[in-house]
Write a protein that holds these residues in place. Sequence first.
Motif, PDB file in Angstrom:
ATOM      1  N   VAL A 134       0.792  -1.286   0.047  1.00 26.75           N
ATOM      2  CA  VAL A 134       0.031  -0.008   0.050  1.00 26.75           C
ATOM      3  C   VAL A 134       0.853   1.171  -0.094  1.00 26.75           C
ATOM      4  CG1 VAL A 134      -1.800   1.131   0.871  1.00 26.75           C
ATOM      5  CG2 VAL A 134      -1.747  -1.337   1.315  1.00 26.75           C
ATOM      6  N   PHE A 135       0.506   2.098  -0.887  1.00 29.18           N
ATOM      7  CA  PHE A 135       1.138   3.383  -1.047  1.00 29.18           C
ATOM      8  C   PHE A 135       0.352   4.478  -0.511  1.00 29.18           C
ATOM      9  CE2 PHE A 135       2.966   0.524  -4.007  1.00 29.18           C
ATOM     10  CZ  PHE A 135       4.256   0.829  -3.905  1.00 29.18           C
ATOM     11  N   LEU A 136       0.974   5.639  -0.182  1.00 27.16           N
ATOM     12  CA  LEU A 136       0.291   6.911   0.420  1.00 27.16           C
ATOM     13  C   LEU A 136       0.657   8.003  -0.812  1.00 27.16           C
ATOM     14  CD1 LEU A 136      -1.116   8.521   2.296  1.00 27.16           C
ATOM     15  CD2 LEU A 136       1.110   9.371   3.164  1.00 27.16           C
ATOM     16  N   ALA A 137      -0.177   8.434  -1.407  1.00 29.48           N
ATOM     17  CA  ALA A 137      -0.407   9.353  -2.692  1.00 29.48           C
ATOM     18  C   ALA A 137      -0.559  11.033  -2.002  1.00 29.48           C
ATOM     19  CB  ALA A 137      -1.044   8.717  -3.782  1.00 29.48           C
ATOM     20  N   ARG A 138       0.294  11.619  -2.283  1.00 33.66           N
ATOM     21  CA  ARG A 138      -0.116  13.181  -1.851  1.00 33.66           C
ATOM     22  C   ARG A 138       0.059  14.153  -3.033  1.00 33.66           C
ATOM     23  NH1 ARG A 138       2.833  13.341   3.926  1.00 33.66           N
ATOM     24  NH2 ARG A 138       4.132  11.787   2.842  1.00 33.66           N
ATOM     25  N   ASP A 139      -0.158  15.319  -2.841  1.00 35.37           N
ATOM     26  CA  ASP A 139       0.090  16.560  -3.941  1.00 35.37           C
ATOM     27  C   ASP A 139      -0.646  15.995  -5.162  1.00 35.37           C
ATOM     28  OD1 ASP A 139       1.860  17.521  -2.174  1.00 35.37           O
ATOM     29  OD2 ASP A 139       3.679  16.819  -3.134  1.00 35.37           O
ATOM     30  N   LEU A 140      -1.825  15.865  -4.895  1.00 34.04           N
ATOM     31  CA  LEU A 140      -2.778  15.196  -5.792  1.00 34.04           C
ATOM     32  C   LEU A 140      -3.337  16.375  -6.910  1.00 34.04           C
ATOM     33  CD1 LEU A 140      -4.896  12.987  -3.411  1.00 34.04           C
ATOM     34  CD2 LEU A 140      -3.201  12.307  -4.928  1.00 34.04           C
ATOM     35  N   THR A 141      -3.599  15.925  -8.036  1.00 37.92           N
ATOM     36  CA  THR A 141      -4.021  16.691  -9.246  1.00 37.92           C
ATOM     37  C   THR A 141      -5.169  15.754 -10.156  1.00 37.92           C
ATOM     38  OG1 THR A 141      -2.323  16.119 -10.749  1.00 37.92           O
ATOM     39  CG2 THR A 141      -2.139  18.205  -9.529  1.00 37.92           C
ATOM     40  N   ASP A 142      -6.205  16.452 -10.483  1.00 42.02           N
ATOM     41  CA  ASP A 142      -7.394  15.800 -11.038  1.00 42.02           C
ATOM     42  C   ASP A 142      -7.018  15.573 -12.747  1.00 42.02           C
ATOM     43  OD1 ASP A 142      -9.140  15.557  -8.971  1.00 42.02           O
ATOM     44  OD2 ASP A 142      -9.834  18.094  -9.512  1.00 42.02           O
ATOM     45  N   VAL A 143      -7.349  14.442 -13.099  1.00 38.23           N
ATOM     46  CA  VAL A 143      -7.157  14.058 -14.293  1.00 38.23           C
ATOM     47  C   VAL A 143      -8.315  14.727 -15.090  1.00 38.23           C
ATOM     48  CG1 VAL A 143      -7.208  12.459 -16.222  1.00 38.23           C
ATOM     49  CG2 VAL A 143      -6.041  11.971 -14.068  1.00 38.23           C
ATOM     50  N   SER A 144      -7.681  15.371 -16.564  1.00 43.90           N
ATOM     51  CA  SER A 144      -8.783  16.074 -17.063  1.00 43.90           C
ATOM     52  C   SER A 144      -9.911  15.256 -17.559  1.00 43.90           C
ATOM     53  CB  SER A 144      -8.183  16.713 -18.444  1.00 43.90           C
ATOM     54  OG  SER A 144      -7.438  15.907 -19.195  1.00 43.90           O
ATOM     55  N   GLU A 145     -10.997  15.786 -17.896  1.00 42.35           N
ATOM     56  CA  GLU A 145     -12.165  15.032 -18.232  1.00 42.35           C
ATOM     57  C   GLU A 145     -11.947  14.185 -19.563  1.00 42.35           C
ATOM     58  OE1 GLU A 145     -16.989  15.293 -18.706  1.00 42.35           O
ATOM     59  OE2 GLU A 145     -15.807  16.831 -17.618  1.00 42.35           O
ATOM     60  N   ASP A 146     -11.263  14.858 -20.615  1.00 43.11           N
ATOM     61  CA  ASP A 146     -10.802  14.012 -21.642  1.00 43.11           C
ATOM     62  C   ASP A 146      -9.694  13.165 -21.896  1.00 43.11           C
ATOM     63  OD1 ASP A 146      -8.917  16.063 -21.520  1.00 43.11           O
ATOM     64  OD2 ASP A 146      -9.260  16.829 -23.684  1.00 43.11           O
ATOM     65  N   ASP A 147      -8.976  13.186 -20.583  1.00 41.86           N
ATOM     66  CA  ASP A 147      -8.000  12.040 -20.461  1.00 41.86           C
ATOM     67  C   ASP A 147      -8.221  11.211 -19.421  1.00 41.86           C
ATOM     68  OD1 ASP A 147      -5.442  11.175 -21.079  1.00 41.86           O
ATOM     69  OD2 ASP A 147      -4.398  12.350 -19.572  1.00 41.86           O
ATOM     70  N   ARG A 148      -9.376  10.859 -19.168  1.00 39.76           N
ATOM     71  CA  ARG A 148      -9.664   9.965 -17.977  1.00 39.76           C
ATOM     72  C   ARG A 148      -9.929   8.650 -18.530  1.00 39.76           C
ATOM     73  NH1 ARG A 148     -14.117  13.667 -14.487  1.00 39.76           N
ATOM     74  NH2 ARG A 148     -12.822  15.193 -13.804  1.00 39.76           N
ATOM     75  N   PHE A 149      -9.623   7.450 -17.560  1.00 41.71           N
ATOM     76  CA  PHE A 149      -9.710   6.113 -18.034  1.00 41.71           C
ATOM     77  C   PHE A 149     -11.116   5.763 -18.189  1.00 41.71           C
ATOM     78  CE2 PHE A 149      -9.886   1.655 -16.841  1.00 41.71           C
ATOM     79  CZ  PHE A 149      -9.099   1.104 -17.798  1.00 41.71           C
ATOM     80  N   GLU A 150     -11.332   4.855 -19.215  1.00 41.24           N
ATOM     81  CA  GLU A 150     -13.018   4.251 -19.474  1.00 41.24           C
ATOM     82  C   GLU A 150     -13.190   3.054 -18.607  1.00 41.24           C
ATOM     83  OE1 GLU A 150     -15.734   3.305 -23.249  1.00 41.24           O
ATOM     84  OE2 GLU A 150     -14.207   4.736 -23.448  1.00 41.24           O
ATOM     85  N   ARG A 151     -13.872   3.310 -17.464  1.00 47.33           N
ATOM     86  CA  ARG A 151     -14.057   2.179 -16.692  1.00 47.33           C
ATOM     87  C   ARG A 151     -15.142   1.362 -17.252  1.00 47.33           C
ATOM     88  NH1 ARG A 151     -12.196   6.124 -12.936  1.00 47.33           N
ATOM     89  NH2 ARG A 151     -14.437   7.126 -12.719  1.00 47.33           N
ATOM     90  N   GLU A 152     -15.142  -0.118 -16.644  1.00 45.63           N
ATOM     91  CA  GLU A 152     -16.086  -0.913 -17.119  1.00 45.63           C
ATOM     92  C   GLU A 152     -16.350  -1.858 -16.098  1.00 45.63           C
ATOM     93  OE1 GLU A 152     -13.101  -3.692 -19.822  1.00 45.63           O
ATOM     94  OE2 GLU A 152     -14.511  -2.454 -20.719  1.00 45.63           O
TER      95      GLU A 152
END
Length: 224
Positions: A141-159
């Motif tokens: 398990v990793f701890l992620a900080r200094d976060l930024t949002d992924v732009s809407e047109d670059d987001r992964f397509e979940r299924e």
Amino acid sequence: MTSIHPTITPSQLVDDYTPAPVVRSDVVYEGRVWDVVQEEADLGDAGRVTRDFVRHPGAVAVLAMRGEPGAEEVLVIRQYRHPIGAQEWEIPAGLLDVDGEPPHEAALRELYEEADLRAGRLDLLIDYASSPGGLSEQLRVFLARDLTDVSEDDRFEREEEELDMPTGWARLDDVVDAALAGRLHNPTLLMSCLAARAARDAGWAPLRAPDTPWSVHPAFAPKQ
């Protein structure tokens, strides 16, 4: 004070990964993601034992954190888990199923795919064996900080089960309280948040580098 048990020193608090010799190993069920194997192990004076267990490739998870010191929030996702029939609150996680992908890069990929986030800082938070009595899975398990949002047109397509998963920010202390009250049950969520609060209370000193060698995972152990 009781005296029948010895005192364990800090230097002794380490698991000994010395596998017993395997006399026989058979795949008794071949699954889509993992197999069930039956092995006979030689325990020396204790004789031979036969064990059935799930052979698992391992996994990573990432606790995404934002907020001011003492008021940190963590990202949680809600996912249906059929074996226990529950909609669980969890954190982004995934199998180590990409050949040659380092665990810390897999964690960043899962954060991108499941949470639409990128991290400017990643630290190693905790390692654990999910269910050592019947499952070979090792999880980091990793701890992620200094976060930024992924732009809407670059987001992964979940299924499939990841499609339309509810997500949200919860206060770290609220998650810990809910865990201790018995309202949350996902082990990765519980351990990561308890570890994060302990690390926070120690000024984040226990955190390790994200590429710390993972000696207990056979695929990532340092080569001899």
